[in-house]
Design a protein around this motif. Sequence first.
Motif, PDB file in Angstrom:
ATOM      1  N   ILE A  13      46.898  40.393  34.142  1.00  0.00           N
ATOM      2  CA  ILE A  13      47.502  40.287  35.479  1.00  0.00           C
ATOM      3  C   ILE A  13      46.555  39.566  36.430  1.00  0.00           C
ATOM      4  O   ILE A  13      46.965  38.656  37.169  1.00  0.00           O
ATOM      5  CB  ILE A  13      47.862  41.688  36.015  1.00  0.00           C
ATOM      6  CG1 ILE A  13      49.052  42.263  35.242  1.00  0.00           C
ATOM      7  CG2 ILE A  13      48.180  41.635  37.510  1.00  0.00           C
ATOM      8  CD1 ILE A  13      49.321  43.730  35.531  1.00  0.00           C
ATOM      9  N   LEU A  14      45.281  39.951  36.419  1.00  0.00           N
ATOM     10  CA  LEU A  14      44.307  39.341  37.328  1.00  0.00           C
ATOM     11  C   LEU A  14      44.083  37.869  36.995  1.00  0.00           C
ATOM     12  O   LEU A  14      43.947  37.029  37.889  1.00  0.00           O
ATOM     13  CB  LEU A  14      42.989  40.113  37.283  1.00  0.00           C
ATOM     14  CG  LEU A  14      43.013  41.510  37.910  1.00  0.00           C
ATOM     15  CD1 LEU A  14      41.718  42.256  37.621  1.00  0.00           C
ATOM     16  CD2 LEU A  14      43.255  41.420  39.412  1.00  0.00           C
ATOM     17  N   ARG A  15      44.044  37.543  35.718  1.00  0.00           N
ATOM     18  CA  ARG A  15      43.832  36.141  35.325  1.00  0.00           C
ATOM     19  C   ARG A  15      45.071  35.287  35.603  1.00  0.00           C
ATOM     20  O   ARG A  15      44.951  34.098  35.919  1.00  0.00           O
ATOM     21  CB  ARG A  15      43.460  36.061  33.841  1.00  0.00           C
ATOM     22  CG  ARG A  15      42.012  36.449  33.572  1.00  0.00           C
ATOM     23  CD  ARG A  15      41.659  36.321  32.119  1.00  0.00           C
ATOM     24  NE  ARG A  15      40.216  36.499  31.922  1.00  0.00           N
ATOM     25  CZ  ARG A  15      39.649  36.859  30.774  1.00  0.00           C
ATOM     26  NH1 ARG A  15      40.407  37.077  29.711  1.00  0.00           N
ATOM     27  NH2 ARG A  15      38.338  36.994  30.687  1.00  0.00           N
ATOM     28  N   SER A  16      46.247  35.880  35.491  1.00  0.00           N
ATOM     29  CA  SER A  16      47.479  35.125  35.733  1.00  0.00           C
ATOM     30  C   SER A  16      47.677  34.819  37.211  1.00  0.00           C
ATOM     31  O   SER A  16      48.328  33.832  37.563  1.00  0.00           O
ATOM     32  CB  SER A  16      48.691  35.916  35.199  1.00  0.00           C
ATOM     33  OG  SER A  16      48.587  36.108  33.813  1.00  0.00           O
ATOM     34  N   GLY A  17      47.139  35.675  38.067  1.00  0.00           N
ATOM     35  CA  GLY A  17      47.213  35.416  39.504  1.00  0.00           C
ATOM     36  C   GLY A  17      48.073  36.397  40.261  1.00  0.00           C
ATOM     37  O   GLY A  17      48.972  37.038  39.695  1.00  0.00           O
ATOM     38  N   MET A  71      39.389  32.866  43.083  1.00  0.00           N
ATOM     39  CA  MET A  71      38.223  33.659  43.427  1.00  0.00           C
ATOM     40  C   MET A  71      37.665  34.364  42.195  1.00  0.00           C
ATOM     41  O   MET A  71      38.426  34.882  41.366  1.00  0.00           O
ATOM     42  CB  MET A  71      38.584  34.740  44.458  1.00  0.00           C
ATOM     43  CG  MET A  71      38.850  34.245  45.845  1.00  0.00           C
ATOM     44  SD  MET A  71      39.143  35.666  46.923  1.00  0.00           S
ATOM     45  CE  MET A  71      37.632  36.596  46.639  1.00  0.00           C
ATOM     46  N   ALA A  72      36.336  34.411  42.121  1.00  0.00           N
ATOM     47  CA  ALA A  72      35.691  35.246  41.118  1.00  0.00           C
ATOM     48  C   ALA A  72      35.902  36.707  41.514  1.00  0.00           C
ATOM     49  O   ALA A  72      35.855  37.056  42.695  1.00  0.00           O
ATOM     50  CB  ALA A  72      34.208  34.923  41.037  1.00  0.00           C
ATOM     51  N   VAL A  73      36.149  37.551  40.521  1.00  0.00           N
ATOM     52  CA  VAL A  73      36.457  38.951  40.789  1.00  0.00           C
ATOM     53  C   VAL A  73      35.199  39.796  40.597  1.00  0.00           C
ATOM     54  O   VAL A  73      34.631  39.854  39.507  1.00  0.00           O
ATOM     55  CB  VAL A  73      37.573  39.461  39.852  1.00  0.00           C
ATOM     56  CG1 VAL A  73      37.933  40.895  40.204  1.00  0.00           C
ATOM     57  CG2 VAL A  73      38.797  38.562  39.955  1.00  0.00           C
ATOM     58  N   SER A  74      34.785  40.468  41.657  1.00  0.00           N
ATOM     59  CA  SER A  74      33.588  41.312  41.605  1.00  0.00           C
ATOM     60  C   SER A  74      33.941  42.696  41.057  1.00  0.00           C
ATOM     61  O   SER A  74      35.104  43.125  41.124  1.00  0.00           O
ATOM     62  CB  SER A  74      32.994  41.459  43.001  1.00  0.00           C
ATOM     63  OG  SER A  74      33.853  42.240  43.824  1.00  0.00           O
ATOM     64  N   PRO A  75      32.950  43.431  40.528  1.00  0.00           N
ATOM     65  CA  PRO A  75      33.208  44.812  40.093  1.00  0.00           C
ATOM     66  C   PRO A  75      33.795  45.683  41.203  1.00  0.00           C
ATOM     67  O   PRO A  75      34.649  46.529  40.949  1.00  0.00           O
ATOM     68  CB  PRO A  75      31.826  45.308  39.657  1.00  0.00           C
ATOM     69  CG  PRO A  75      31.104  44.063  39.239  1.00  0.00           C
ATOM     70  CD  PRO A  75      31.579  43.001  40.193  1.00  0.00           C
ATOM     71  N   ALA A  76      33.350  45.462  42.445  1.00  0.00           N
ATOM     72  CA  ALA A  76      33.876  46.253  43.572  1.00  0.00           C
ATOM     73  C   ALA A  76      35.368  46.010  43.751  1.00  0.00           C
ATOM     74  O   ALA A  76      36.143  46.936  44.013  1.00  0.00           O
ATOM     75  CB  ALA A  76      33.121  45.909  44.848  1.00  0.00           C
ATOM     76  N   SER A  77      35.786  44.739  43.600  1.00  0.00           N
ATOM     77  CA  SER A  77      37.207  44.414  43.741  1.00  0.00           C
ATOM     78  C   SER A  77      38.020  44.995  42.590  1.00  0.00           C
ATOM     79  O   SER A  77      39.149  45.466  42.780  1.00  0.00           O
ATOM     80  CB  SER A  77      37.403  42.900  43.805  1.00  0.00           C
ATOM     81  OG  SER A  77      36.845  42.367  44.991  1.00  0.00           O
ATOM     82  N   PHE A 107      43.197  42.255  47.090  1.00  0.00           N
ATOM     83  CA  PHE A 107      43.186  42.995  45.829  1.00  0.00           C
ATOM     84  C   PHE A 107      43.931  44.330  45.949  1.00  0.00           C
ATOM     85  O   PHE A 107      43.545  45.320  45.353  1.00  0.00           O
ATOM     86  CB  PHE A 107      41.742  43.224  45.371  1.00  0.00           C
ATOM     87  CG  PHE A 107      41.121  41.991  44.787  1.00  0.00           C
ATOM     88  CD1 PHE A 107      41.363  41.620  43.470  1.00  0.00           C
ATOM     89  CD2 PHE A 107      40.309  41.180  45.565  1.00  0.00           C
ATOM     90  CE1 PHE A 107      40.796  40.477  42.944  1.00  0.00           C
ATOM     91  CE2 PHE A 107      39.731  40.032  45.040  1.00  0.00           C
ATOM     92  CZ  PHE A 107      39.980  39.673  43.720  1.00  0.00           C
ATOM     93  N   PHE A 108      45.007  44.306  46.719  1.00  0.00           N
ATOM     94  CA  PHE A 108      45.858  45.498  46.840  1.00  0.00           C
ATOM     95  C   PHE A 108      47.101  45.267  45.987  1.00  0.00           C
ATOM     96  O   PHE A 108      47.939  44.433  46.321  1.00  0.00           O
ATOM     97  CB  PHE A 108      46.254  45.727  48.302  1.00  0.00           C
ATOM     98  CG  PHE A 108      46.692  47.132  48.583  1.00  0.00           C
ATOM     99  CD1 PHE A 108      45.919  47.968  49.365  1.00  0.00           C
ATOM    100  CD2 PHE A 108      47.872  47.626  48.039  1.00  0.00           C
ATOM    101  CE1 PHE A 108      46.304  49.279  49.623  1.00  0.00           C
ATOM    102  CE2 PHE A 108      48.265  48.935  48.280  1.00  0.00           C
ATOM    103  CZ  PHE A 108      47.479  49.765  49.067  1.00  0.00           C
ATOM    104  N   PRO A 109      47.242  45.981  44.870  1.00  0.00           N
ATOM    105  CA  PRO A 109      48.394  45.724  43.975  1.00  0.00           C
ATOM    106  C   PRO A 109      49.709  46.126  44.618  1.00  0.00           C
ATOM    107  O   PRO A 109      49.837  47.211  45.179  1.00  0.00           O
ATOM    108  CB  PRO A 109      48.092  46.611  42.758  1.00  0.00           C
ATOM    109  CG  PRO A 109      47.203  47.692  43.298  1.00  0.00           C
ATOM    110  CD  PRO A 109      46.379  47.060  44.381  1.00  0.00           C
TER     111      PRO A 109
END
Length: 303
Positions: free
Chosen positions: A17-21, A115-121, A64-66
């Motif tokens: 999901i995150l990689r697809s956008g 955007m690169a996704v951080s562990p916090a995100s 980053f709010f689903p």
Amino acid sequence: MNSANKNKQIADKIIDILRSGLTINKGTQHYIDSTFSNPTIAELDGLLQNESGCETDSLMELLFFPDDSVQLQLENLLEDAQLLQQDEQAIQALVCDQSLQTPFCFPDGRGTLKMAVSPASVNSFIDRLNLSRSLDPKIREAIARHVRRALQTRCHVRFRNAKAITAPHKISFLQSFFENLKIEEDEFFKYLDFILNFLGELKGKTDIFQELMTYKKFYFQGLQKAAKLDVQLSKHNVETLLLGGTRVAYVDKADAHKKIWMIDRISLAVFGKTDFFDLMPADEQSISLENKDDIDKLIKELG
């Protein structure tokens, strides 16, 4: 399926999901445009690189709010998983182990922000998925029996995002709600969202019918105050009323009308009754409400 395989399957789906956008929703787009003056993709990218800005932190939270579209993709996997808190932590670790870049698509044609996704995100995103929240079997059965199949998964997502419902009297109420409330499909989730919010605010109160009537009276009194204010404003301007100590408060009449109508339909469906009570309308002359026709007439007069 053992716990490790189950967690990996869910983690893989989240990674996909995150990689697809993700698509920027209207609320987030409005926040971006009003806060940052309609930035271009390049300008927004520059703003997000400034990690010290407090507005940047808020924006990252929103990005980053689903939303429902994300949760609908996961719900069938979660339905029988019965995840525990340690499973959720394991899933977070599996996703954080990946190097991820998420495209954010603006529906207004502005383009796509990557955007690169951080562990916090990742942790924030997964926390809001409520992975370990489970639906009571009796509620699940009521949904399966009385809600159209095409709406059931969305229904499960609504419960996953609501406060957990475990009290027997609330479960019994929801069983009757799904069985007896016959409403149009396009209105269904408005009623469900209302009742989930209502049940979440009950706390230790157990008389659901009486609490519904308390809400109903609150909305009626709001309409009453709005009607009285309209009469006053026809004679005096706002400044004069304020100087005279009158509180000028906005009441959303359309929303109050809708909530009263919803409460009546729910109460009649579940309990077979609704309450009527005396109110003081704008002309200060008391009237008695004895049936639903009287209520409908009063709403129009207050309206």
